[in-house]
Design an enzyme around this catalytic site. Structure first.
Site, PDB file in Angstrom:
ATOM      1  N   ILE A   1      -0.775  -1.631   7.840  1.00  0.00           N
ATOM      2  CA  ILE A   1      -1.827  -1.444   8.853  1.00  0.00           C
ATOM      3  C   ILE A   1      -3.131  -1.244   8.086  1.00  0.00           C
ATOM      4  CG2 ILE A   1      -2.731  -0.052  10.760  1.00  0.00           C
ATOM      5  CD1 ILE A   1       0.089   0.793  11.453  1.00  0.00           C
ATOM      6  N   ASP A   2      -3.993  -2.247   8.125  1.00  0.00           N
ATOM      7  CA  ASP A   2      -5.315  -2.069   7.531  1.00  0.00           C
ATOM      8  C   ASP A   2      -6.224  -1.577   8.648  1.00  0.00           C
ATOM      9  OD1 ASP A   2      -7.325  -2.438   5.344  1.00  0.00           O
ATOM     10  OD2 ASP A   2      -8.210  -3.660   6.921  1.00  0.00           O
TER      11      ASP A   2
ATOM     12  N   ASP B   1      -0.557  -4.922   3.250  1.00  0.00           N
ATOM     13  CA  ASP B   1      -1.104  -3.734   3.917  1.00  0.00           C
ATOM     14  C   ASP B   1      -0.483  -3.705   5.313  1.00  0.00           C
ATOM     15  OD1 ASP B   1      -2.487  -1.660   5.028  1.00  0.00           O
ATOM     16  OD2 ASP B   1      -4.398  -2.210   4.093  1.00  0.00           O
TER      17      ASP B   1
ATOM     18  N   THR C   1      -6.018   2.140   9.259  1.00  0.00           N
ATOM     19  CA  THR C   1      -5.148   3.225   9.739  1.00  0.00           C
ATOM     20  C   THR C   1      -5.937   4.275  10.524  1.00  0.00           C
ATOM     21  OG1 THR C   1      -3.629   2.846   7.922  1.00  0.00           O
ATOM     22  CG2 THR C   1      -3.490   4.997   8.977  1.00  0.00           C
TER      23      THR C   1
ATOM     24  N   ASP D   1      -6.119  -4.675   0.655  1.00  0.00           N
ATOM     25  CA  ASP D   1      -7.149  -4.802   1.695  1.00  0.00           C
ATOM     26  C   ASP D   1      -7.771  -6.199   1.676  1.00  0.00           C
ATOM     27  OD1 ASP D   1      -7.025  -2.035   2.433  1.00  0.00           O
ATOM     28  OD2 ASP D   1      -8.242  -1.541   0.687  1.00  0.00           O
TER      29      ASP D   1
ATOM     30  N   GLU E   1       0.818  -1.224   0.000  1.00  0.00           N
ATOM     31  CA  GLU E   1       0.000   0.000   0.000  1.00  0.00           C
ATOM     32  C   GLU E   1       0.848   1.269   0.000  1.00  0.00           C
ATOM     33  OE1 GLU E   1      -2.935   0.523   3.127  1.00  0.00           O
ATOM     34  OE2 GLU E   1      -3.652   2.326   2.117  1.00  0.00           O
TER      35      GLU E   1
END
Ligand code: IPD
Ligand code: CA
Length: 285
Positions: free
Chosen positions: A107-108, A105, A110, A235, A86
Site C-alpha cells: 500500500i503506497d 509496495d 499508508t 515507491d 517494503e
C-alpha cells in the site's frame, strides 16, 4: 572430464527470453487485483491496527497481509524471482541484485489508507539486471490500473499514456510530499524547495501522499512534474517505467541519472524537469 557450471547470469538470461514481460505483467496485474477486496474491506474501518515504523511512519496489518499474499503468489509462480518488499525489508537494507526481482509496495500511501483518504495504491515492479522491465500500479478505490512493460508502452486501464509537454511552471501542476522527515533541517529544506518553485508562479502544487500514484499521474498527464526526497525503491520502481514508457524522464533532482536506492527523484517531461532541477537545492547527507 570437463565440469560445466552454469553461471547465474546464464540462468537468468535463459529465463529472460523464456518468460515474456507481458507474462510477468499479467501475473502482477492479477495479484494486484486479487488483493483489492482485502484492501477495500479494511479501508473503511476507522479503528485499524496501526504500528509505528517511525515517529509518523505508519504500517497496518493490511499492509503486511497484502505484501505476504503478493510475495507468496509471485514466488510460487516464478520460483527463480527475488523480492524487495517494503514490509519485508529489514533495517533499511535493500536486498537487490541482478536477479529478476519483484519490487513491492503493498500500500503506497499508508497514511491516506489509515485516514480513509482515498488516494493509495498497490505498486509492483519487476527488475532484471537492476533495470525495471515491468510495472503495475493499482488503485482499488479509483479502479485504476496502470501497466507498463519495457519497450511496450504504458497504459491506464488499457489507454496509452503520454506525459504532458508543458514547458513552464506557470502552466504546470507540480506534486511533492512531506515524507517522514520532521527534523528542522529536513523541514527547512522542503520549504525552501517549495518556495523556489512557488516564486516562479507555479500554477499549483499537490501533496497527495502517495508517490507511486503521483508518478503514475505524471505518466498519464494529470500532473506535469513530481519530486521528492526520502522515497524508497518500492515507491518509485513501477512508476518510473510508466513515465519513461510515456515519453517522460525520471532523474536525480540534480538532473543526473536517478539511483533507485538514492532516496530522491524528479520526473516529468525533460524540459520541465530541467526547469525544476535548477530550482531544487542539494540536500546534506
Ligand atoms: C510513502 C508515500 C508518501 C511519501 C513517502 C513514501 P508509504 O509511502 O508514498 O507519499 O511521502 O516518501 O514513503 O509509506 O505510504 O508506503
Ligand atoms: Ca507502503
Amino acid at each position: 572430464q570437463t565440469n560445466i557450471t552454469l553461471q547465474p547470469y546464464n540462468i537468468y538470461k535463459y529465463r529472460m527470453t523464456d518468460i515474456s514481460y507481458t507474462q510477468y505483467l499479467n501475473s502482477a496485474v492479477n495479484v494486484a487485483k486479487s488483493v483489492g477486496p482485502l484492501i477495500l474491506e479494511n479501508y473503511n474501518n476507522r479503528d485499524k491496527k496501526v504500528e509505528y515504523k517511525g515517529a509518523v511512519d505508519l504500517v497496518t496489518e493490511t499492509d503486511k497481509n497484502v505484501e505476504e499474499i503478493i510475495i507468496k503468489t509471485l514466488t510460487t509462480e516464478y520460483p527463480h524471482t527475488k523480492i524487495l518488499g517494503e514490509e519485508s525489508t529489514k533495517d533499511g537494507v535493500y536486498n537487490w541484485g541482478n536477479e529478476p526481482t519483484w519490487i513491492i509496495d503493498p500500500i503506497d500511501g499508508t497514511t491516506n489508507f489509515v485516514h480513509r483518504f482515498p488516494l493509495f495504491c498497490v505498486s509492483i515492479g519487476l527488475s532484471i539486471n537492476k533495470e525495471i522491465v515491468v510495472g503495475c500500479i493499482y488503485s482499488p478505490v479509483l479502479n485504476e490500473i496502470f501497466t507498463a512493460t519495457k519497450g511496450g508502452g504504458s497504459y491506464l486501464n488499457g489507454n496509452k499514456l503520454q506525459v504532458t509537454s508543458v514547458e513552464t511552471l506557470q502552466q504546470a501542476v507540480v506534486a511533492t510530499n512531506v515524507g517522514y522527515d520532521r527534523s528542522e533541517y529536513g523541514v527547512e529544506f522542503m520549504m525552501s524547495n517549495l518556495k523556489a518553485i512557488m516564486m516562479q508562479n507555479v500554477q499549483s502544487i499537490r501533496f497527495s501522499g502517495t508517490a507511486a500514484w503521483e508518478m503514475a499521474s505524471v505518466a498519464c498527464g494529470r500532473l506535469d512534474c513530481f519530486y521528492e526526497w526520502g522515497i524508497h525503491p518500492w515507491d518509485i520502481a513501477a512508476a518510473s517505467l510508466m513515465i519513461t514508457e510515456a515519453g517522460g524522464v525520471v532523474v536525480d533532482p540534480s538532473g543526473g541519472p536517478v539511483q533507485m536506492e538514492g532516496r530522491r527523484v524528479l520526473c516529468g517531461n525533460a524540459t520541465i524537469c530541467q526547469v525544476v532541477s535548477k530550482l531544487l537545492g542539494v540536500r546534506k547527507p
